[in-house]
Structures are given as C-alpha cells and as structure tokens.
Design a protein around this motif. Structure first.
Motif, short mmCIF file in Angstrom:
data_model
loop_
_atom_site.label_atom_id
_atom_site.label_comp_id
_atom_site.label_asym_id
_atom_site.label_seq_id
_atom_site.Cartn_x
_atom_site.Cartn_y
_atom_site.Cartn_z
N GLU A 125 43.27 43.64 51.41
CA GLU A 125 42.85 42.89 52.59
C GLU A 125 41.34 43.10 52.76
OE1 GLU A 125 45.59 44.33 55.56
OE2 GLU A 125 47.15 42.92 54.89
N ASP A 126 40.88 43.61 53.88
CA ASP A 126 39.44 43.79 54.08
C ASP A 126 39.00 45.24 53.85
OD1 ASP A 126 39.03 41.13 54.76
OD2 ASP A 126 39.55 41.49 56.86
N ASP B 92 34.78 48.93 57.14
CA ASP B 92 33.37 48.52 57.20
C ASP B 92 32.58 49.38 56.22
OD1 ASP B 92 30.90 47.57 57.84
OD2 ASP B 92 30.88 48.28 59.91
N ARG C 184 33.63 41.47 44.24
CA ARG C 184 34.23 40.93 45.46
C ARG C 184 33.13 40.38 46.35
NH1 ARG C 184 38.98 41.77 48.68
NH2 ARG C 184 38.54 41.77 50.92
N ASN C 185 33.35 39.16 46.86
CA ASN C 185 32.39 38.53 47.77
C ASN C 185 30.97 38.55 47.22
OD1 ASN C 185 34.50 38.10 49.57
ND2 ASN C 185 34.13 40.01 50.66
N ASN C 186 30.85 38.21 45.95
CA ASN C 186 29.57 38.14 45.26
C ASN C 186 28.82 39.47 45.21
OD1 ASN C 186 28.28 36.12 43.72
ND2 ASN C 186 26.60 36.02 45.18
N GLN C 187 29.57 40.55 45.26
CA GLN C 187 28.99 41.88 45.13
C GLN C 187 29.72 42.66 44.04
OE1 GLN C 187 29.51 43.24 49.27
NE2 GLN C 187 27.28 43.41 49.41
N ASN D 75 24.28 43.40 45.20
CA ASN D 75 24.48 42.04 45.73
C ASN D 75 23.95 41.06 44.70
OD1 ASN D 75 24.38 39.60 47.23
ND2 ASN D 75 24.25 40.79 49.14
N ASN E 202 23.69 37.74 45.09
CA ASN E 202 23.15 36.50 45.67
C ASN E 202 21.77 36.20 45.09
OD1 ASN E 202 25.26 35.79 47.37
ND2 ASN E 202 24.62 37.26 48.91
#
Length: 464
Positions: A138-139, A155, A444-447, A462, A464
């Motif tokens: 999940e997160d 977090d 995950r999430n472009n990282q 990262n 990006n």
C-alpha cells in the motif's frame, strides 16, 4: 600572526558547519569517500563526534565492540552482532532512521541517504552493519534485515518518524547454531495481502537449499509458515565437488502472474546441478501460490541475484554472479516456456569468467569437468545480453520506463542504466557510482530505492 589567526578562524568555522546544509554546493562536488576522508583527517574532532552520535543511538553496541576489539585485535565478533540483532527484534522497539546527506551523482542524479541506526547489525557480506531488503505494501515501505527484523514506515522521507517493528516468527526457521553470514534471509516480496520471504533452509543436518516462507500480511504480528521447501539439498561437507558456498544460492522472488511467483535458486557451488534437469538448483522456477507446485523456467544459472518479469514485452530479465569475472544479464523468453526444451544459459560449461585462481595445476580437473568456454552459442546455450569482466557483483534489476532498466552492483558500488532496442540488445549503458554496495533495488513513483549495505542505509534517487 595574522595568517595563523585567519587559518585558525577558518578551521574552527569550517569545522562547526561540517555535516550541516551550509556549503551544500561545495560539498556536492565531493563524493562520499572524499568527504569522509576530509572529516577524518582534517577535522577529526567533528568526525569522532558524528561517530559517537551514531554509537549512542545503538544501546549496548559500543561496549560490545570495545570488549571484543580488546580480545580479537579489532575483529568484530559475529555472534555478538547476531545476538544484538536478535535482542533488538525481541524488544519490539522502533528501528531508528536518520537522514545523513544528499549526494550529487553523475548524469545530474541526486542520492538522498537515510541510515538505519538500530537493529541492522548483521551483514551478509560485511560483518557490520546489517544487510537488508525492501518492498512496498500500500503506501508503506517495508524493510527486512538478513536475520528477521521486519518493519514498516509510511511517510518515508520524514526521518523524525521511525520504522515500526512487526512481530514475527522468522527466527524459528533460521539456523542458530552457525554465525556464518551466508545462512540468512535472501529476499522479501509482497503481493496483494501475502508476504513471501526466501531463506537458506537447513533441510536436514548440514544439508541446505533455498526455502520460502509466506503469510498474510499485517502490521502487528505475522505468523509465517513454510510455503516452498525442496526435497533435495546440498551437504556442506559431503558433496561431489567437495565445495560449498551458501552465498551462491540465489533466492530472489518476483511477480509472474496472479497465481504464480518466480524464484531464483543458485547451485551452492555444486556446479553440475545447474545442468541437471531433475534438480531445482541453478534454475529459475515458477511456483503456484495456491499449491506450491513448481515448473522449471530456465537452467544453467550460477548464482541468480536479480529478476524482473517484463509483462509488457513478455520476457524475464535475470542477473547472476559469475565466478572470477563473468557476471551476466540474461533474457528469458516467456513465449518459449513449456513449448520447447528448457532454455539453458550454460553454467557451468560456458562463462566469460574463470574458476577462482585461474588455470593453475590445482584447477586442472575442475576445468576438465567445467571448461567455462567463452562462447555460449557454439555449445548450444543462450548467450547473455551482457557479460561483465571483471565482475561487478551484480544484484537486482528493475524497469524504470519503456525499454529502460537499472541494474545494481555490490562490488562496483554502482548502478547501471541501460535500454533494450527492438532486437533486444543492450544499448546506452551508463554507470552511476553511488559509493556503497547495493544489495536491493526497488522502483516506485518514479523513484529508485536502494538498500546500501556498507552503512545499512536506504538511498533514494528521484528520476524526474
């Protein structure tokens, strides 16, 4: 006198800001090793202070190390480190994480490092600190130590929040009579609500293979059960080649489809098993998650460390350690699975590497039995996409975009970015030095998330 005053002032001022965000641009020009050398030899008081802070975070570790150094001339006792990790696990206390630094890498990449300052004491390659693996649920980011500490954190980039331990029974399945680093957990994979963990399993006394545990996942208490266990095993002493190495065991787990996972299994240095179709060793196997039945996907592997199933293009990318040289990236064509003979990648008949110590008289019989031909194709095997000579200590592989991939390394302490063209050939490979052994890699999430085992840190890049 003026020169002395100015020099002293500059020294004290610079010493006061070492390790802070001041002079960020200047510090970014230096790599981790250069900065550590400057701290250690030019600003030793600052270096000692920072080391003391790390030691203070780990209760009991400082005195244990001091006591052992007195008795063993500075060599860390593995049993002490192992007991420290078990004690931390039993306590259920948080795993402390601290942001260390931000490092400017080549190709305009930036690496953020977060150190696990407690719990990860016992390494797979290094004696200290500990090795580990990463996955996501999940997160939450989930971390697993090589000896069974399991923890989660939501977090991640907020280093004021620590990892919370998940109580578990993994230690019931580990051998506690040996402190050898290579008897350890090998990977973690989470799919839907199930978590899978691979490990070196003692099938019977002194006889080993790779096993897999599984359970429904929760954040309080996980009761693992055996999911996959082999009927065959490699004896650590009484084996055909009179060689044994449990680091040469594989153990990577990845997704294949909703009903199957893939598992890599090494040869434990019983090289002949990689060419034995009746053995699971030196193979990639597909396991049904409902009944644990398996099918051999490919063979002729030495120590497969990385796996990725590219569902978009229907192939599997596999990485494996060679002997002395000859680390490989291989492509397994899923369209051929079950339709033709098992795809064979040549170990231990073909390899770009050599047996340890090379072609000396003592290795004559070994080369007769396992010749390590430099061509795979000429002897009926599939050529690697790439062979690394010398070896880079290759580890995990992930996909980061259309036809774009990253593979990590331990010996070279680097990441290798590359692409595959329409002919499935590697192009545009770029080496990015990160300065530490990278045991595990996730995207995950472009990282990119790296487990860096020289400092027991999680690195984040990262893209990006």
């Amino acid at each position: 006198l003026l020169i002395i005053i100015i020099t002293t002032f500059f020294y004290l001022f610079t010493n006061s800001v070492i390790g802070k965000d001041k002079f960020k641009n200047l510090k970014s020009l230096l790599n981790v090793e250069q900065r550590q050398l400057i701290k250690k030899y030019i600003f030793p008081y600052k270096y000692i202070s920072q080391q003391q802070k790390t030691i203070d975070i780990i209760p009991g570790l400082e005195q244990s190390i001091i006591n052992y150094q007195k008795s063993m001339n500075g060599i860390l006792d593995q049993s002490i480190l192992l007991n420290l990790e078990f004690s931390k696990k039993e306590s259920g206390e948080d795993i402390i994480i601290t942001f260390i630094e931000e490092i400017k890498l080549s190709k305009n990449f930036t690496l953020k490092k977060y150190q696990l300052n407690s719990g990860f004491y016992y390494g797979i390659n290094n004696r200290f600190p500990g090795s580990g693996f990463i996955d996501f649920y999940e997160d939450n980011i989930i971390i697993l130590s090589s000896r069974g500490i399991l923890a989660f954190k939501k977090d991640f980039e907020n280093d004021e929040i620590n990892f919370k331990q998940i109580k578990n029974n993994i230690n019931e399945f580990l051998n506690h009579t040996s402190t050898e680093n290579w008897f350890s957990l090998k990977d973690i994979f989470i799919f839907k609500n199930k978590v899978f963990i691979s490990y070196t399993e003692e099938i019977k006394k002194d006889c080993w293979n790779i096993g897999v545990l599984s359970s429904e996942i929760n954040f309080r208490d996980i009761e693992f059960k055996k999911f996959f266990s082999s009927n065959e095993c490699i004896h650590s002493v009484n084996n055909i080649d009179q060689e044994f190495n449990a680091s040469q065991s594989g153990g990577r787990i990845v997704y294949f489809d909703d009903n199957h996972i893939l598992l890599s299994i090494g040869d434990f240095r019983s090289r002949f098993l990689a060419q034995d179709k009746q053995s699971i060793n030196g193979k990639i196997i597909k396991i049904n998650i409902n009944d644990s039945k398996y099918e051999i996907i490919s063979m002729g592997h030495r120590n497969p460390q990385g796996l990725y199933f590219d569902k978009e293009d229907n192939f599997i990318l596999e990485t494996e350690h060679g002997p002395f040289g000859g680390d490989e990236i291989n492509l397994i064509d899923v369209n051929k699975v079950g339709k033709v003979k098992i795809q064979n990648y040549g170990w231990a008949i073909s390899s770009a590497g050599e047996h340890y110590l090379g072609k000396i008289d003592a290795n004559k019989n070994k080369y007769e039995k396992y010749p390590l031909y430099k061509s795979h194709n000429e002897y009926g095997f599939i050529e690697p996409l790439k062979s690394f000579v010398p070896s880079i200590g290759i580890s995990e592989i992930v996909k980061i975009g259309h036809n774009k991939y990253v593979v990590s390394s331990m010996v070279n302490k680097s990441l290798y970015f590359f692409e595959l063209n329409k002919q499935r050939e590697i192009i545009n490979m770029d080496k990015i030095k990160v300065g530490e052994r990278v045991r595990d890699l996730r995207f995950r999430n472009n990282q990119l998330f790296l487990f860096m085992e020289d400092t027991a840190s999680i690195g984040v890049i990262n893209l990006n």
